[in-house]
Design a protein around this motif. Sequence first.
Motif, mmCIF file in Angstrom:
data_model
loop_
_atom_site.group_PDB
_atom_site.id
_atom_site.type_symbol
_atom_site.label_atom_id
_atom_site.label_comp_id
_atom_site.label_asym_id
_atom_site.label_seq_id
_atom_site.Cartn_x
_atom_site.Cartn_y
_atom_site.Cartn_z
ATOM 1 N N THR A 146 0.803 -1.356 -0.281
ATOM 2 C CA THR A 146 0.054 0.082 0.036
ATOM 3 C C THR A 146 0.985 1.046 -0.128
ATOM 4 O OG1 THR A 146 -1.981 -1.209 1.199
ATOM 5 C CG2 THR A 146 -2.082 0.968 1.589
ATOM 6 N N ALA A 147 2.410 1.277 0.439
ATOM 7 C CA ALA A 147 2.852 2.348 0.897
ATOM 8 C C ALA A 147 3.399 3.026 -0.394
ATOM 9 C CB ALA A 147 3.535 1.902 1.934
ATOM 10 N N ILE A 148 3.952 1.787 -1.191
ATOM 11 C CA ILE A 148 4.093 2.491 -2.329
ATOM 12 C C ILE A 148 3.735 2.422 -3.318
ATOM 13 C CG2 ILE A 148 5.279 0.848 -4.373
ATOM 14 C CD1 ILE A 148 7.057 -0.973 -2.503
ATOM 15 N N ARG A 149 2.160 2.245 -3.287
ATOM 16 C CA ARG A 149 1.475 2.860 -4.516
ATOM 17 C C ARG A 149 0.795 3.800 -4.068
ATOM 18 N NH1 ARG A 149 -1.442 -1.966 -7.211
ATOM 19 N NH2 ARG A 149 -0.697 -3.669 -6.387
ATOM 20 N N PHE A 150 0.061 4.130 -2.790
ATOM 21 C CA PHE A 150 0.643 5.460 -2.422
ATOM 22 C C PHE A 150 1.620 6.816 -2.995
ATOM 23 C CE2 PHE A 150 -2.307 4.863 1.378
ATOM 24 C CZ PHE A 150 -3.334 4.506 0.610
ATOM 25 N N SER A 151 2.475 5.580 -2.910
ATOM 26 C CA SER A 151 3.918 7.156 -3.642
ATOM 27 C C SER A 151 4.509 7.311 -5.095
ATOM 28 C CB SER A 151 5.548 6.378 -2.682
ATOM 29 O OG SER A 151 5.129 4.760 -3.484
ATOM 30 N N LYS A 152 3.098 6.233 -5.291
ATOM 31 C CA LYS A 152 3.907 6.609 -6.895
ATOM 32 C C LYS A 152 3.462 7.696 -7.321
ATOM 33 C CE LYS A 152 6.333 2.895 -8.595
ATOM 34 N NZ LYS A 152 6.611 2.892 -9.671
ATOM 35 N N PHE A 153 1.199 7.499 -6.619
ATOM 36 C CA PHE A 153 0.244 8.754 -7.299
ATOM 37 C C PHE A 153 0.804 9.557 -6.446
ATOM 38 C CE2 PHE A 153 -4.013 9.779 -6.029
ATOM 39 C CZ PHE A 153 -4.401 9.704 -7.790
ATOM 40 N N PHE A 154 0.995 9.369 -4.601
ATOM 41 C CA PHE A 154 1.154 11.231 -4.425
ATOM 42 C C PHE A 154 2.395 11.524 -4.627
ATOM 43 C CE2 PHE A 154 -2.423 8.800 -1.977
ATOM 44 C CZ PHE A 154 -3.349 10.507 -2.663
ATOM 45 N N GLY A 155 3.178 11.032 -5.001
ATOM 46 C CA GLY A 155 4.698 11.547 -4.994
ATOM 47 C C GLY A 155 5.505 11.844 -4.075
ATOM 48 N N THR A 156 5.139 10.951 -3.015
ATOM 49 C CA THR A 156 5.744 11.018 -1.652
ATOM 50 C C THR A 156 6.535 9.594 -1.958
ATOM 51 O OG1 THR A 156 3.692 9.487 -0.799
ATOM 52 C CG2 THR A 156 4.110 12.539 -0.235
ATOM 53 N N SER A 157 7.093 9.840 -1.214
ATOM 54 C CA SER A 157 8.888 8.668 -0.644
ATOM 55 C C SER A 157 7.496 6.621 -0.027
ATOM 56 C CB SER A 157 9.380 8.737 0.014
ATOM 57 O OG SER A 157 8.742 8.853 1.475
ATOM 58 N N PRO A 158 7.648 6.070 0.030
ATOM 59 C CA PRO A 158 7.102 5.028 0.588
ATOM 60 C C PRO A 158 6.832 5.252 2.264
ATOM 61 C CG PRO A 158 8.861 4.136 -1.116
ATOM 62 C CD PRO A 158 9.225 5.563 -1.137
ATOM 63 N N LYS A 159 8.451 5.490 2.792
ATOM 64 C CA LYS A 159 9.257 5.570 3.838
ATOM 65 C C LYS A 159 8.177 6.416 4.324
ATOM 66 C CE LYS A 159 13.275 3.961 3.419
ATOM 67 N NZ LYS A 159 14.892 4.504 3.940
ATOM 68 N N PHE A 160 7.720 7.731 4.348
ATOM 69 C CA PHE A 160 6.716 8.730 4.768
ATOM 70 C C PHE A 160 5.223 7.829 5.437
ATOM 71 C CE2 PHE A 160 2.368 11.132 4.083
ATOM 72 C CZ PHE A 160 2.884 12.171 4.608
ATOM 73 N N TRP A 161 4.702 6.804 4.221
ATOM 74 C CA TRP A 161 3.344 6.276 4.704
ATOM 75 C C TRP A 161 4.097 5.253 5.118
ATOM 76 C CZ3 TRP A 161 -0.782 8.551 3.388
ATOM 77 C CH2 TRP A 161 -0.811 9.048 2.804
ATOM 78 N N LEU A 162 4.674 4.439 5.340
ATOM 79 C CA LEU A 162 5.475 3.153 6.409
ATOM 80 C C LEU A 162 5.790 3.754 7.812
ATOM 81 C CD1 LEU A 162 7.086 0.960 4.495
ATOM 82 C CD2 LEU A 162 5.562 0.549 5.162
ATOM 83 N N GLY A 163 6.556 5.386 8.083
ATOM 84 C CA GLY A 163 6.419 5.855 8.866
ATOM 85 C C GLY A 163 6.038 6.537 10.264
ATOM 86 N N LEU A 164 4.991 7.075 9.115
ATOM 87 C CA LEU A 164 3.620 7.442 9.941
ATOM 88 C C LEU A 164 2.954 6.287 10.636
ATOM 89 C CD1 LEU A 164 1.508 9.469 7.199
ATOM 90 C CD2 LEU A 164 2.579 10.587 9.554
ATOM 91 N N GLN A 165 3.158 4.799 10.094
ATOM 92 C CA GLN A 165 2.341 3.471 10.543
ATOM 93 C C GLN A 165 3.034 3.304 11.739
ATOM 94 O OE1 GLN A 165 -0.508 2.130 9.437
ATOM 95 N NE2 GLN A 165 -0.422 1.194 11.562
ATOM 96 N N MET A 166 4.416 2.764 11.399
ATOM 97 C CA MET A 166 5.780 2.675 12.927
ATOM 98 C C MET A 166 5.555 3.989 14.001
ATOM 99 S SD MET A 166 9.561 3.140 12.926
ATOM 100 C CE MET A 166 9.811 2.658 11.102
ATOM 101 N N ASP A 167 5.066 5.189 13.118
ATOM 102 C CA ASP A 167 4.985 5.979 15.102
ATOM 103 C C ASP A 167 3.391 5.485 15.327
ATOM 104 O OD1 ASP A 167 6.589 7.161 14.252
ATOM 105 O OD2 ASP A 167 6.153 9.299 13.286
ATOM 106 N N TYR A 168 2.197 5.922 14.568
ATOM 107 C CA TYR A 168 1.054 5.016 15.102
ATOM 108 C C TYR A 168 1.447 3.641 16.245
ATOM 109 C CZ TYR A 168 -3.488 3.599 15.520
ATOM 110 O OH TYR A 168 -4.984 3.327 16.517
#
Lengths: 96, 96
Positions: free
Chosen positions: B53-75
Amino acid sequence: MEKLNNIHPGEVLKVEFLEPLGLTAYKLAKAIFIPQNRLSEIIHGKRSISVDTAIRFSKFFGTSPKFWLGLQMDYDLEEKKLEESSDIQEIKAFQE
Amino acid sequence: MEKLNNIHPGEVLKVEFLEPLGLTAYKLAKAIFIPQNRLSEIIHGKRSISVDTAIRFSKFFGTSPKFWLGLQMDYDLEEKKLEESSDIQEIKAFQE
DNA sequence: CAATTACTTATGTTTGACGTAAGTAAACTT
DNA sequence: AAGTTTACTTACGTCAAACATAAGTAATTG
């Protein structure tokens, strides 16, 4: 065929922590109250660093939990990239 | 009782991406080739951001996968802390 | 030589991410 | 107004993986 150069967190644990500190997996398992097989499998790259495991490592080694989870994240992302699953490449970046 | 202030990545997706960009979960699901329920559950905090999911979001939004996985990690770390599982506190830091 | 240290493997459970599918409703098309 | 597409949710079953227990084998240490 090798997973060229993608380094599992278990390898880091072994090479950068256990060996330099003269610790065994057995002792670490006792110290952080987890079953031995959990560590054994991590060291052999057969199990991931979970949140629980990361916190336990961090308490014992004085690192941050994110250090361990970050290693796992890097590893997982690299593994996924090597996989190159078909439809992910078809994703078009959003344009407003 | 609330999980005071621990913010799920699905909330970020909704408030910081979908709403500002005028996108629906339906459209995003189509754009990144995942079933709608995967997004629905993420947005409602019932499912985590996986590597896929993180990779798909990153491709679409132009963010890094780590941005999304980092949010998940923090949570996840915050959730675990609120849990305060018994034996983790008993862990003594290593002394050589 | 017995107990502890050290590690691995087998087995079963549970959790959670996954997809399919079906349901409801609103918003457009024609 | 009827039908299609958009939009979202919930039910259901599958599968992978993290989990613990337990048993097995060696080597080391008291």
